[in-house]
Design an enzyme around this catalytic site. Structure first.
Site, mmCIF file in Angstrom:
data_model
loop_
_atom_site.group_PDB
_atom_site.id
_atom_site.type_symbol
_atom_site.label_atom_id
_atom_site.label_comp_id
_atom_site.label_asym_id
_atom_site.label_seq_id
_atom_site.Cartn_x
_atom_site.Cartn_y
_atom_site.Cartn_z
ATOM 1 N N ASP A 73 0.806 -1.186 -0.079
ATOM 2 C CA ASP A 73 0.080 0.045 0.077
ATOM 3 C C ASP A 73 0.752 1.048 0.008
ATOM 4 O O ASP A 73 1.991 1.570 0.805
ATOM 5 C CB ASP A 73 -1.053 0.078 1.354
ATOM 6 C CG ASP A 73 -1.753 1.046 1.047
ATOM 7 O OD1 ASP A 73 -3.128 0.654 0.635
ATOM 8 O OD2 ASP A 73 -1.777 2.068 1.600
ATOM 9 N N ASN A 132 -2.997 12.480 -3.355
ATOM 10 C CA ASN A 132 -3.786 12.682 -4.641
ATOM 11 C C ASN A 132 -4.778 13.761 -4.351
ATOM 12 O O ASN A 132 -4.981 14.629 -5.079
ATOM 13 C CB ASN A 132 -4.721 11.259 -4.422
ATOM 14 C CG ASN A 132 -4.720 10.870 -5.939
ATOM 15 O OD1 ASN A 132 -4.043 11.327 -6.716
ATOM 16 N ND2 ASN A 132 -5.683 10.120 -6.457
ATOM 17 N N ASP A 186 -1.659 9.718 -10.477
ATOM 18 C CA ASP A 186 -1.432 8.577 -11.395
ATOM 19 C C ASP A 186 -0.068 8.348 -11.864
ATOM 20 O O ASP A 186 0.450 7.140 -12.200
ATOM 21 C CB ASP A 186 -2.214 9.097 -12.838
ATOM 22 C CG ASP A 186 -3.714 8.967 -12.375
ATOM 23 O OD1 ASP A 186 -4.118 8.388 -11.463
ATOM 24 O OD2 ASP A 186 -4.584 9.439 -13.493
ATOM 25 N N GLU A 208 -4.765 2.194 -4.503
ATOM 26 C CA GLU A 208 -3.210 2.365 -4.472
ATOM 27 C C GLU A 208 -2.566 1.100 -3.679
ATOM 28 O O GLU A 208 -1.423 0.968 -3.419
ATOM 29 C CB GLU A 208 -2.816 3.500 -3.348
ATOM 30 C CG GLU A 208 -3.214 3.305 -1.949
ATOM 31 C CD GLU A 208 -4.484 3.951 -1.648
ATOM 32 O OE1 GLU A 208 -4.987 4.045 -0.495
ATOM 33 O OE2 GLU A 208 -5.227 3.940 -2.559
#
Length: 226
Positions: A106, A114, A123, A149
């Site tokens: 993770d 983000n 991204d 993620e």
């Protein structure tokens, strides 16, 4: 070479068909009608060969397109990794009589990253992480974008000791990524192995998820096992 033999076989079959089936009475070797039958049989064989080749090419093209479609359905378009659909299919095929390990990864604080810097930057981070993982694993290992993620790895014929080494290699590679003006990228990883941590793939998945939670609770940017 196989096409040449197919052509010869079809032409020969056409000639036999023309001579035997289209002309029943015995004839001299140089009889004009016999020659006509031979030419007709040759034409029949060539036409059948062309039809067969065209059919074969169309069949192979459709087969290739179907394979490409199937492959695209199993890949994550953003990272190029295998996707959750592929993972769900893979665990059905895992042989619980063989040694294997799982790694759950993770990206730390990714949602905050983000939200703060935007999805385009996020991204790009996912792509970098995916490329780093692919550069670290063996050819037989499978890497899946499990969701968001979170990334999962299935390592066949790999015990926990070697899986932990692999996880640390990945974690170190991610932490050394150049993220330019943005904060450093780090990841937490959980490792579990069969049969040590579960009687089947589903129990091993639960164990790996618990190990990942332990890594998060340990301050992140680390690897933990059950």
């Amino acid at each position: 070479m196989s096409k040449l033999w197919l052509l010869i076989a079809m032409v020969f079959t056409g000639i036999i068909y023309a001579v035997v089936l289209l002309y029943f009475m015995p004839m001299p070797v140089f009889n004009n009608i016999l020659l006509h039958c031979i030419l007709l049989g040759t034409l029949f064989g060539v036409v059948n060969f062309i039809v067969a080749v065209l059919y074969y090419r169309r069949h192979e093209k459709l087969k290739s397109l179907n394979q490409q479609l199937k492959s695209s359905l199993m890949k994550d378009s953003l990272t190029g990794l295998l996707n959750r659909r592929a993972f769900d299919q893979a665990i059905k095929d895992v042989d619980d009589s063989s040694l294997y390990s799982l790694i759950f990864l993770d990206i730390d604080n990714f949602r905050d990253f983000n939200n703060h810097f935007g999805h385009d930057i996020g991204d790009n981070v996912l792509r970098k992480v995916g490329e780093t993982i692919k550069a670290c694993v063996r050819a037989t290992d499978r890497v899946y974008r499990y969701g968001g993620e979170e990334i999962t790895l299935i390592l066949m014929d790999c015990d926990k000791k070697n899986a932990l080494k692999m996880a640390e290699k990945i974690r170190s590679g991610i932490s050394q990524l150049d993220n330019q003006a943005y904060p450093q990228i780090t990841a937490s990883l959980g490792v579990s192995s069969y049969p040590e941590d579960g009687r089947n793939i589903h129990e091993v998945i639960v164990a790996s998820d618990k190990a990942l939670l332990k890594a998060k609770q340990s301050g992140k940017n680390c690897t933990r096992s059950c």
